[in-house]
Design a protein around this motif. Structure first.
Motif, PDB file in Angstrom:
ATOM      1  N   ASP A   1      62.244  13.372 -38.427  1.00 18.03           N
ATOM      2  CA  ASP A   1      62.649  14.656 -37.848  1.00 18.03           C
ATOM      3  C   ASP A   1      63.931  14.414 -37.059  1.00 18.03           C
ATOM      4  OD1 ASP A   1      62.914  17.138 -36.676  1.00 18.03           O
ATOM      5  OD2 ASP A   1      60.815  17.283 -36.052  1.00 18.03           O
ATOM      6  N   VAL A   2      65.049  14.912 -37.592  1.00 17.53           N
ATOM      7  CA  VAL A   2      66.355  14.610 -37.000  1.00 17.53           C
ATOM      8  C   VAL A   2      66.815  15.656 -35.992  1.00 17.53           C
ATOM      9  CG1 VAL A   2      67.110  13.255 -38.990  1.00 17.53           C
ATOM     10  CG2 VAL A   2      67.611  15.716 -38.927  1.00 17.53           C
ATOM     11  N   HIS A   3      65.891  16.544 -35.585  1.00 17.02           N
ATOM     12  CA  HIS A   3      66.289  17.585 -34.627  1.00 17.02           C
ATOM     13  C   HIS A   3      65.124  17.902 -33.712  1.00 17.02           C
ATOM     14  CE1 HIS A   3      68.879  21.436 -33.982  1.00 17.02           C
ATOM     15  NE2 HIS A   3      68.215  21.129 -32.888  1.00 17.02           N
ATOM     16  N   THR A   4      65.044  17.179 -32.594  1.00 17.48           N
ATOM     17  CA  THR A   4      64.014  17.446 -31.591  1.00 17.48           C
ATOM     18  C   THR A   4      64.657  17.502 -30.209  1.00 17.48           C
ATOM     19  OG1 THR A   4      63.477  15.110 -31.179  1.00 17.48           O
ATOM     20  CG2 THR A   4      62.290  16.212 -32.971  1.00 17.48           C
TER      21      THR A   4
ATOM     22  N   THR B   1      57.278   9.650 -38.465  1.00 10.62           N
ATOM     23  CA  THR B   1      57.312   8.282 -37.951  1.00 10.62           C
ATOM     24  C   THR B   1      58.604   7.951 -37.212  1.00 10.62           C
ATOM     25  OG1 THR B   1      58.119   7.493 -40.095  1.00 10.62           O
ATOM     26  CG2 THR B   1      55.732   7.429 -39.729  1.00 10.62           C
ATOM     27  N   THR B   2      59.606   8.832 -37.318  1.00  6.00           N
ATOM     28  CA  THR B   2      60.878   8.640 -36.619  1.00  6.00           C
ATOM     29  C   THR B   2      61.421  10.003 -36.211  1.00  6.00           C
ATOM     30  OG1 THR B   2      61.457   6.657 -37.902  1.00  6.00           O
ATOM     31  CG2 THR B   2      63.257   7.795 -36.804  1.00  6.00           C
ATOM     32  N   ILE B   3      61.933  10.079 -34.988  1.00  3.86           N
ATOM     33  CA  ILE B   3      62.658  11.275 -34.563  1.00  3.86           C
ATOM     34  C   ILE B   3      64.061  10.862 -34.125  1.00  3.86           C
ATOM     35  CG2 ILE B   3      60.608  12.558 -33.834  1.00  3.86           C
ATOM     36  CD1 ILE B   3      61.465  11.847 -30.898  1.00  3.86           C
ATOM     37  N   ILE B   4      64.996  11.816 -34.193  1.00  4.43           N
ATOM     38  CA  ILE B   4      66.296  11.642 -33.554  1.00  4.43           C
ATOM     39  C   ILE B   4      66.464  12.818 -32.595  1.00  4.43           C
ATOM     40  CG2 ILE B   4      68.752  11.251 -33.826  1.00  4.43           C
ATOM     41  CD1 ILE B   4      68.294  10.343 -36.650  1.00  4.43           C
ATOM     42  N   ASP B   5      66.482  12.489 -31.318  1.00  2.00           N
ATOM     43  CA  ASP B   5      66.554  13.478 -30.256  1.00  2.00           C
ATOM     44  C   ASP B   5      68.008  13.614 -29.795  1.00  2.00           C
ATOM     45  OD1 ASP B   5      64.217  14.891 -28.663  1.00  2.00           O
ATOM     46  OD2 ASP B   5      65.755  14.446 -27.174  1.00  2.00           O
TER      47      ASP B   5
ATOM     48  N   GLU C   1      62.262  14.197 -50.318  1.00  2.00           N
ATOM     49  CA  GLU C   1      63.700  14.123 -50.105  1.00  2.00           C
ATOM     50  C   GLU C   1      64.111  14.839 -48.824  1.00  2.00           C
ATOM     51  OE1 GLU C   1      67.249  14.273 -53.245  1.00  2.00           O
ATOM     52  OE2 GLU C   1      66.242  16.209 -53.012  1.00  2.00           O
ATOM     53  N   ILE C   2      63.573  16.037 -48.590  1.00  2.66           N
ATOM     54  CA  ILE C   2      64.045  16.842 -47.466  1.00  2.66           C
ATOM     55  C   ILE C   2      63.386  16.472 -46.138  1.00  2.66           C
ATOM     56  CG2 ILE C   2      64.730  18.777 -48.913  1.00  2.66           C
ATOM     57  CD1 ILE C   2      62.180  20.204 -48.205  1.00  2.66           C
ATOM     58  N   ILE C   3      62.208  15.809 -46.185  1.00  9.82           N
ATOM     59  CA  ILE C   3      61.563  15.460 -44.917  1.00  9.82           C
ATOM     60  C   ILE C   3      61.761  13.993 -44.552  1.00  9.82           C
ATOM     61  CG2 ILE C   3      59.838  17.310 -44.961  1.00  9.82           C
ATOM     62  CD1 ILE C   3      58.571  13.885 -45.684  1.00  9.82           C
ATOM     63  N   SER C   4      62.307  13.189 -45.479  1.00  6.30           N
ATOM     64  CA  SER C   4      62.417  11.763 -45.192  1.00  6.30           C
ATOM     65  C   SER C   4      63.688  11.116 -45.731  1.00  6.30           C
ATOM     66  CB  SER C   4      61.181  11.029 -45.752  1.00  6.30           C
ATOM     67  OG  SER C   4      61.203   9.668 -45.417  1.00  6.30           O
ATOM     68  N   THR C   5      63.910  11.199 -47.051  1.00  3.08           N
ATOM     69  CA  THR C   5      64.992  10.417 -47.659  1.00  3.08           C
ATOM     70  C   THR C   5      66.367  10.920 -47.251  1.00  3.08           C
ATOM     71  OG1 THR C   5      63.514   9.988 -49.523  1.00  3.08           O
ATOM     72  CG2 THR C   5      65.849   9.479 -49.830  1.00  3.08           C
ATOM     73  N   ASN C   6      66.614  12.217 -47.385  1.00  2.62           N
ATOM     74  CA  ASN C   6      67.923  12.744 -46.977  1.00  2.62           C
ATOM     75  C   ASN C   6      68.187  12.550 -45.490  1.00  2.62           C
ATOM     76  OD1 ASN C   6      68.808  13.463 -49.502  1.00  2.62           O
ATOM     77  ND2 ASN C   6      68.372  15.641 -49.298  1.00  2.62           N
ATOM     78  N   PRO C   7      67.226  12.826 -44.603  1.00  2.00           N
ATOM     79  CA  PRO C   7      67.487  12.534 -43.192  1.00  2.00           C
ATOM     80  C   PRO C   7      67.864  11.079 -42.946  1.00  2.00           C
ATOM     81  CG  PRO C   7      65.527  13.896 -43.393  1.00  2.00           C
ATOM     82  CD  PRO C   7      65.936  13.532 -44.793  1.00  2.00           C
ATOM     83  N   ALA C   8      67.195  10.156 -43.631  1.00  2.70           N
ATOM     84  CA  ALA C   8      67.509   8.729 -43.460  1.00  2.70           C
ATOM     85  C   ALA C   8      68.912   8.412 -43.957  1.00  2.70           C
ATOM     86  CB  ALA C   8      66.475   7.878 -44.190  1.00  2.70           C
ATOM     87  N   LYS C   9      69.283   8.979 -45.102  1.00  2.00           N
ATOM     88  CA  LYS C   9      70.613   8.705 -45.661  1.00  2.00           C
ATOM     89  C   LYS C   9      71.719   9.294 -44.785  1.00  2.00           C
ATOM     90  CE  LYS C   9      69.352   8.307 -50.574  1.00  2.00           C
ATOM     91  NZ  LYS C   9      69.470   8.924 -51.919  1.00  2.00           N
ATOM     92  N   ILE C  10      71.571  10.559 -44.416  1.00  4.53           N
ATOM     93  CA  ILE C  10      72.628  11.251 -43.675  1.00  4.53           C
ATOM     94  C   ILE C  10      72.858  10.604 -42.314  1.00  4.53           C
ATOM     95  CG2 ILE C  10      73.267  13.435 -42.566  1.00  4.53           C
ATOM     96  CD1 ILE C  10      71.663  14.838 -44.854  1.00  4.53           C
ATOM     97  N   PHE C  11      71.775  10.162 -41.677  1.00  3.08           N
ATOM     98  CA  PHE C  11      71.896   9.700 -40.290  1.00  3.08           C
ATOM     99  C   PHE C  11      71.762   8.187 -40.127  1.00  3.08           C
ATOM    100  CE2 PHE C  11      71.021  14.235 -39.830  1.00  3.08           C
ATOM    101  CZ  PHE C  11      72.081  14.575 -38.992  1.00  3.08           C
ATOM    102  N   GLY C  12      72.012   7.441 -41.207  1.00  2.00           N
ATOM    103  CA  GLY C  12      72.224   6.012 -41.071  1.00  2.00           C
ATOM    104  C   GLY C  12      70.977   5.163 -40.915  1.00  2.00           C
TER     105      GLY C  12
END
Length: 463
Positions: free
Chosen positions: A60-63, A91-95, A368-379
């Motif tokens: 979750d890249v937006h908390t 399992t991972t957030i980006i706040d 893809e939208i809940i895990s893979t793309n967030p991981a790719k876009i945000f390193g």
């Protein structure tokens, strides 16, 4: 014979590209083997995933945990918020570490590290929200990108937080040169400011006027402007919490021309519509968020955007406030209601139930939208966001046969309501594993407070 810390047996593994049945062997926080059958006799822990999906841990890249806003502070901190996230399969957030006026970016990070240190049950990273830009801050951005903080958020609205277009341009140019990414909250400040003052002057203070003061054209115009500034800078851009079809058309048009523009939406914009603001009494305040909920035709357009790949991520923008004691700060006027709503726990269940089960998206698109793309876009890829040998053993065992009716009592978010009360869901996580350690198992919290670690990030990708 290999020795394993954990073996997951008989699961249906789902990645962004594949669906297949296999066992997973885990050692020292990593996936070390994927095979049709793994001898688990030497494993310290064996989990039977028969008839269940095994997804890569959701990101979750937006908390917004423990965030000051509107005269109060969001009600989930890094302990309660990461517990709720783990129950939901994240399992991972980006706040967001929010810079105060006159403050350095490093000071903002210090504050947010102190908020999170020793509290998180899952892994976490930070974006930096810049509100006060000058040449020293630009130099800090360069330094922080090198140190593993490559993503920055700029607000195009909110008095005291917003930046002007020249600041956005400078940030985009610097991020392009240094390998960073600018994220924007895109709404037109002047349209909103005019309408808020107009409604208050006319005595229109009910929560529904929050939505009416932030019409789709305010978002559409700001997204269009941000995209054009990014095009001029030849820089990638990430639009947060996109909510309307007009803004989606701007993103789609840009992407079809090969521009590196990306966007996320959130479950609330896929599943809730503006009629919610008409709930009895002050209950419409539950849905006061920015951007606001839209009419039903926008919901369908966003689902289509996900299906066609024009929206890359579904995050939550989890920013909870108690209805009693926090939201009611705006009892007398909608502009005093703290903006935000809870959602960190139900993201996977809602997207599976109303996306996969209704065939709006495929299982692989779901991952893809809940895990893979967030991981790719945000390193974070391939350390996270996939199930592969060498990747972190961040895994969700998901039972698609469980059926529930959503109630506040079902959830673990520290707030007195859920926007999804009464929703029917099919499928829930039954185990959440972070770097090889079980955090949630069969509805019980078994992880350790403070186990979650801070993640430095690099190698951002445009998807």
């Amino acid at each position: 014979m290999k020795a394993y810390d954990m073996v997951i047996k008989n699961g249906i593994i789902v990645t962004a590209t594949d669906v297949y049945k296999a066992d997973i062997g885990i050692k020292n926080e990593k996936i070390i083997e994927i095979a049709k059958e793994i001898d688990s006799n030497s494993a310290g822990n064996v989990i039977d995933a028969t008839d269940k999906y095994v997804f890569p841990g959701a990101i979750d890249v937006h908390t917004h945990l423990d965030m000051p806003f509107g005269g109060t502070v969001s009600s989930d901190n890094f302990e309660t918020g990461t517990v709720a996230a783990a129950y939901g399969g994240t399992t991972t957030i980006i706040d967001f570490a929010l810079q105060s006026k006159g403050e350095s970016l490093k000071k903002a990070l210090e504050i947010w590290h102190n908020k999170a240190q020793g509290k998180a049950f899952i892994d976490y990273g930070f974006h930096i929200a810049i509100t006060d830009m000058n040449d020293e801050i630009l130099d800090e951005m360069k330094e922080l990108i090198k140190e593993g903080y490559p993503s920055f958020k700029l607000f195009m609205t909110y008095e005291g937080l917003r930046v002007n277009d020249d600041v956005l341009l400078k940030a985009l140019l610097l991020a392009k040169e240094e390998g960073g990414l600018i994220c924007v909250h895109a709404e037109n400040f002047y349209i909103i400011d005019y309408l808020v003052k107009k409604f208050i002057r006319e005595g229109k203070t009910h929560p529904k006027f929050h939505a009416l003061s932030r019409p789709t054209i305010a978002e559409w115009e700001a997204v269009s402007r941000a995209v054009k500034i990014a095009q001029f800078a030849n820089a990638p851009l990430y639009i947060v919490h996109l909510s309307c079809m007009e803004a989606l058309k701007e993103v789609t048009y840009a992407r079809n021309r090969g521009l590196p523009i990306m966007a996320e939406t959130c479950p609330q914009y896929l599943l809730l519509s503006e009629e919610r603001y008409e709930e009895e009494g002050f209950n419409g305040a539950k849905y006061v968020m920015s951007p606001p909920l839209r009419s039903s035709e926008h919901l369908q357009a966003l689902w289509e955007g996900l299906k066609c790949g024009q929206l890359q991520v579904v995050s939550t923008d989890h920013c909870p406030f108690f209805l009693k004691g926090q939201k009611d700060l705006g009892k007398d006027s909608f502009d005093k209601i703290p903006n935000g709503a809870p959602g960190i726990e139900l993201r996977l269940a809602l997207l599976f139930s109303y996306g996969v089960m209704t065939k709006r998206i495929t299982l692989q698109q779901f991952v893809e939208i809940i895990s893979t793309n967030p991981a790719k876009i945000f390193g974070l890829y391939p350390q996270k966001g996939t199930i592969a040998i060498g990747s972190d053993a961040d895994l969700v065992i998901f039972d698609p046969s469980i059926e529930r009716r959503v109630t506040k009592e079902l959830l673990h978010e520290n707030v007195d309501y859920t926007p999804y009360e009464g929703f029917r869901i099919t499928g829930l996580p039954v185990a959440t594993i972070v770097r090889g350690e079980v955090v949630i198992k069969d509805g019980k919290l078994v992880g350790q407070k403070g186990y979650g670690k801070f993640l430095k990030r690099k190698n951002l990708m445009v998807v």
